[in-house]
Design a protein around this motif. Structure first.
Motif, PDB file in Angstrom:
ATOM      1  N   MET A   1       0.839  -1.177   0.000  1.00 22.34           N
ATOM      2  CA  MET A   1       0.000   0.000   0.000  1.00 22.34           C
ATOM      3  C   MET A   1       0.882   1.237   0.000  1.00 22.34           C
ATOM      4  SD  MET A   1      -2.675   1.308   2.877  1.00 22.34           S
ATOM      5  CE  MET A   1      -4.206   0.857   2.140  1.00 22.34           C
ATOM      6  N   GLU A   2       0.555   2.185  -0.844  1.00 21.80           N
ATOM      7  CA  GLU A   2       1.325   3.420  -0.884  1.00 21.80           C
ATOM      8  C   GLU A   2       1.083   4.195   0.405  1.00 21.80           C
ATOM      9  OE1 GLU A   2       2.476   6.779  -4.114  1.00 21.80           O
ATOM     10  OE2 GLU A   2       0.507   5.894  -4.248  1.00 21.80           O
ATOM     11  N   ARG A   3       2.113   4.721   0.973  1.00 20.70           N
ATOM     12  CA  ARG A   3       2.029   5.409   2.255  1.00 20.70           C
ATOM     13  C   ARG A   3       1.334   6.769   2.118  1.00 20.70           C
ATOM     14  NH1 ARG A   3       4.257   1.272   3.475  1.00 20.70           N
ATOM     15  NH2 ARG A   3       6.082   0.756   4.588  1.00 20.70           N
ATOM     16  N   ASN A   4       0.674   7.156   3.202  1.00 20.70           N
ATOM     17  CA  ASN A   4       0.155   8.518   3.306  1.00 20.70           C
ATOM     18  C   ASN A   4       1.305   9.381   3.794  1.00 20.70           C
ATOM     19  OD1 ASN A   4      -2.497   7.787   2.699  1.00 20.70           O
ATOM     20  ND2 ASN A   4      -2.836   7.162   4.803  1.00 20.70           N
ATOM     21  N   PHE A   5       1.321  10.615   3.378  1.00 18.40           N
ATOM     22  CA  PHE A   5       2.406  11.495   3.763  1.00 18.40           C
ATOM     23  C   PHE A   5       1.861  12.750   4.416  1.00 18.40           C
ATOM     24  CE2 PHE A   5       4.166   8.983   0.331  1.00 18.40           C
ATOM     25  CZ  PHE A   5       5.368   8.587   0.880  1.00 18.40           C
ATOM     26  N   LYS A   6       2.587  13.233   5.425  1.00 19.20           N
ATOM     27  CA  LYS A   6       2.303  14.540   6.003  1.00 19.20           C
ATOM     28  C   LYS A   6       3.387  15.471   5.488  1.00 19.20           C
ATOM     29  CE  LYS A   6      -0.008  13.384  10.280  1.00 19.20           C
ATOM     30  NZ  LYS A   6       0.058  13.421  11.732  1.00 19.20           N
ATOM     31  N   GLY A  31      -0.064  -1.638  -9.046  1.00 26.82           N
ATOM     32  CA  GLY A  31      -1.173  -0.976  -8.371  1.00 26.82           C
ATOM     33  C   GLY A  31      -1.982  -0.095  -9.290  1.00 26.82           C
ATOM     34  N   GLY A  32      -1.498   0.079 -10.493  1.00 23.63           N
ATOM     35  CA  GLY A  32      -2.245   0.904 -11.432  1.00 23.63           C
ATOM     36  C   GLY A  32      -2.054   2.383 -11.196  1.00 23.63           C
ATOM     37  N   GLN A  33      -2.664   3.112 -12.028  1.00 24.42           N
ATOM     38  CA  GLN A  33      -2.541   4.565 -12.021  1.00 24.42           C
ATOM     39  C   GLN A  33      -3.110   5.177 -10.740  1.00 24.42           C
ATOM     40  OE1 GLN A  33      -0.900   7.239 -12.834  1.00 24.42           O
ATOM     41  NE2 GLN A  33      -1.093   6.713 -14.979  1.00 24.42           N
ATOM     42  N   ARG A  34      -2.511   6.270 -10.304  1.00 25.99           N
ATOM     43  CA  ARG A  34      -3.134   7.075  -9.253  1.00 25.99           C
ATOM     44  C   ARG A  34      -4.296   7.796  -9.926  1.00 25.99           C
ATOM     45  NH1 ARG A  34       1.860  10.472  -6.723  1.00 25.99           N
ATOM     46  NH2 ARG A  34       2.779   8.849  -5.440  1.00 25.99           N
ATOM     47  N   THR A  35      -5.485   7.518  -9.480  1.00 28.46           N
ATOM     48  CA  THR A  35      -6.650   8.111 -10.134  1.00 28.46           C
ATOM     49  C   THR A  35      -7.137   9.370  -9.437  1.00 28.46           C
ATOM     50  OG1 THR A  35      -8.147   6.684  -8.918  1.00 28.46           O
ATOM     51  CG2 THR A  35      -7.428   5.924 -11.073  1.00 28.46           C
ATOM     52  N   ALA A  36      -6.905   9.460  -8.145  1.00 28.03           N
ATOM     53  CA  ALA A  36      -7.396  10.622  -7.406  1.00 28.03           C
ATOM     54  C   ALA A  36      -6.472  10.908  -6.229  1.00 28.03           C
ATOM     55  CB  ALA A  36      -8.812  10.382  -6.914  1.00 28.03           C
ATOM     56  N   THR A  37      -6.544  12.133  -5.754  1.00 24.19           N
ATOM     57  CA  THR A  37      -5.763  12.574  -4.600  1.00 24.19           C
ATOM     58  C   THR A  37      -6.699  13.247  -3.612  1.00 24.19           C
ATOM     59  OG1 THR A  37      -3.769  12.933  -5.924  1.00 24.19           O
ATOM     60  CG2 THR A  37      -3.901  14.122  -3.833  1.00 24.19           C
ATOM     61  N   ASN A  85     -10.277  21.298   6.328  1.00 17.61           N
ATOM     62  CA  ASN A  85     -10.796  21.165   4.965  1.00 17.61           C
ATOM     63  C   ASN A  85      -9.983  20.127   4.204  1.00 17.61           C
ATOM     64  OD1 ASN A  85     -12.668  23.123   5.445  1.00 17.61           O
ATOM     65  ND2 ASN A  85     -11.816  24.625   4.038  1.00 17.61           N
ATOM     66  N   ALA A  86     -10.590  19.592   3.163  1.00 11.75           N
ATOM     67  CA  ALA A  86      -9.904  18.636   2.304  1.00 11.75           C
ATOM     68  C   ALA A  86     -10.250  18.937   0.853  1.00 11.75           C
ATOM     69  CB  ALA A  86     -10.300  17.210   2.659  1.00 11.75           C
ATOM     70  N   LEU A  87      -9.356  18.576  -0.021  1.00 12.84           N
ATOM     71  CA  LEU A  87      -9.521  18.788  -1.448  1.00 12.84           C
ATOM     72  C   LEU A  87      -9.376  17.442  -2.144  1.00 12.84           C
ATOM     73  CD1 LEU A  87      -9.565  20.632  -3.989  1.00 12.84           C
ATOM     74  CD2 LEU A  87      -7.094  20.890  -3.683  1.00 12.84           C
ATOM     75  N   LEU A  88     -10.405  17.023  -2.867  1.00 15.13           N
ATOM     76  CA  LEU A  88     -10.356  15.786  -3.644  1.00 15.13           C
ATOM     77  C   LEU A  88     -10.308  16.171  -5.109  1.00 15.13           C
ATOM     78  CD1 LEU A  88     -10.656  12.668  -3.969  1.00 15.13           C
ATOM     79  CD2 LEU A  88     -13.128  13.076  -4.087  1.00 15.13           C
ATOM     80  N   ALA A 117      -1.843  16.471   4.762  1.00 15.44           N
ATOM     81  CA  ALA A 117      -1.663  15.028   4.611  1.00 15.44           C
ATOM     82  C   ALA A 117      -2.301  14.631   3.288  1.00 15.44           C
ATOM     83  CB  ALA A 117      -2.317  14.273   5.762  1.00 15.44           C
ATOM     84  N   THR A 118      -1.703  13.672   2.624  1.00 16.48           N
ATOM     85  CA  THR A 118      -2.165  13.262   1.302  1.00 16.48           C
ATOM     86  C   THR A 118      -2.505  11.782   1.293  1.00 16.48           C
ATOM     87  OG1 THR A 118      -0.724  14.917   0.305  1.00 16.48           O
ATOM     88  CG2 THR A 118      -1.527  13.180  -1.135  1.00 16.48           C
ATOM     89  N   LYS A 119      -3.597  11.435   0.630  1.00 20.92           N
ATOM     90  CA  LYS A 119      -3.971  10.038   0.378  1.00 20.92           C
ATOM     91  C   LYS A 119      -4.192   9.900  -1.117  1.00 20.92           C
ATOM     92  CE  LYS A 119      -5.444   5.859   1.191  1.00 20.92           C
ATOM     93  NZ  LYS A 119      -4.488   4.827   1.516  1.00 20.92           N
ATOM     94  N   TRP A 120      -3.474   8.967  -1.749  1.00 16.77           N
ATOM     95  CA  TRP A 120      -3.634   8.721  -3.181  1.00 16.77           C
ATOM     96  C   TRP A 120      -4.515   7.503  -3.377  1.00 16.77           C
ATOM     97  CZ3 TRP A 120       1.690   9.703  -1.750  1.00 16.77           C
ATOM     98  CH2 TRP A 120       2.117  10.983  -2.093  1.00 16.77           C
TER      99      TRP A 120
END
Length: 128
Positions: A1-6, A31-37, A85-88, A117-120
């Motif tokens: 699993m790709e790590r989340n980063f701060k 894992g295929g393409q990163r489709t969203a952030t 807040n978060a941005l998708l 913090a980022t989640k891909w």
């Protein structure tokens, strides 16, 4: 699993414009393409530090916070970091091909600190 980063951005620092999708064969097969952030703002910034999408089409009348943005942020669609807040945003089109309009970066922080913090999200399971 790709790590989340701060990430922390201090005064004068910024993120150069980049895309979150992959252009190399190793990552697209693993894992295929990163489709969203999902970009989560853990702090507000006193001055500047906005996230900017320079290729996004913007109508000034459609962005109610336009007058609050720095000159750097007026280069495209922008969002000021606010705690909680978060941005998708999507990095690919519905057919999973890369979307160049997802190019993004940030304006330099002039006053304060920016924590995020980022989640891909991937098409498949990402293993490294």
């Amino acid at each position: 699993m790709e790590r989340n980063f701060k990430f922390s951005t201090m005064i004068g620092q910024k993120y150069e414009t980049h895309t979150d999708y992959f252009v190399d064969e190793f990552n697209t097969k693993n894992g295929g393409q990163r489709t969203a952030t999902l970009l989560m703002y853990l702090s507000a910034v006193e001055e500047e530090g906005e996230t900017v999408f320079p290729y996004a089409e913007v109508s000034i009348s459609s962005v109610p916070w336009w007058n609050e943005l720095s000159e750097c942020a007026k280069q495209g669609l922008s969002l000021k970091p606010k705690t909680g807040n978060a941005l998708l945003f999507w990095s690919t089109r519905p057919d999973a091909t890369p979307d160049a309009s997802s190019l993004h970066g940030s304006c330099p922080v002039i006053r304060g600190n920016k924590w995020s913090a980022t989640k891909w999200l991937h098409l498949g399971e990402y293993n490294v």
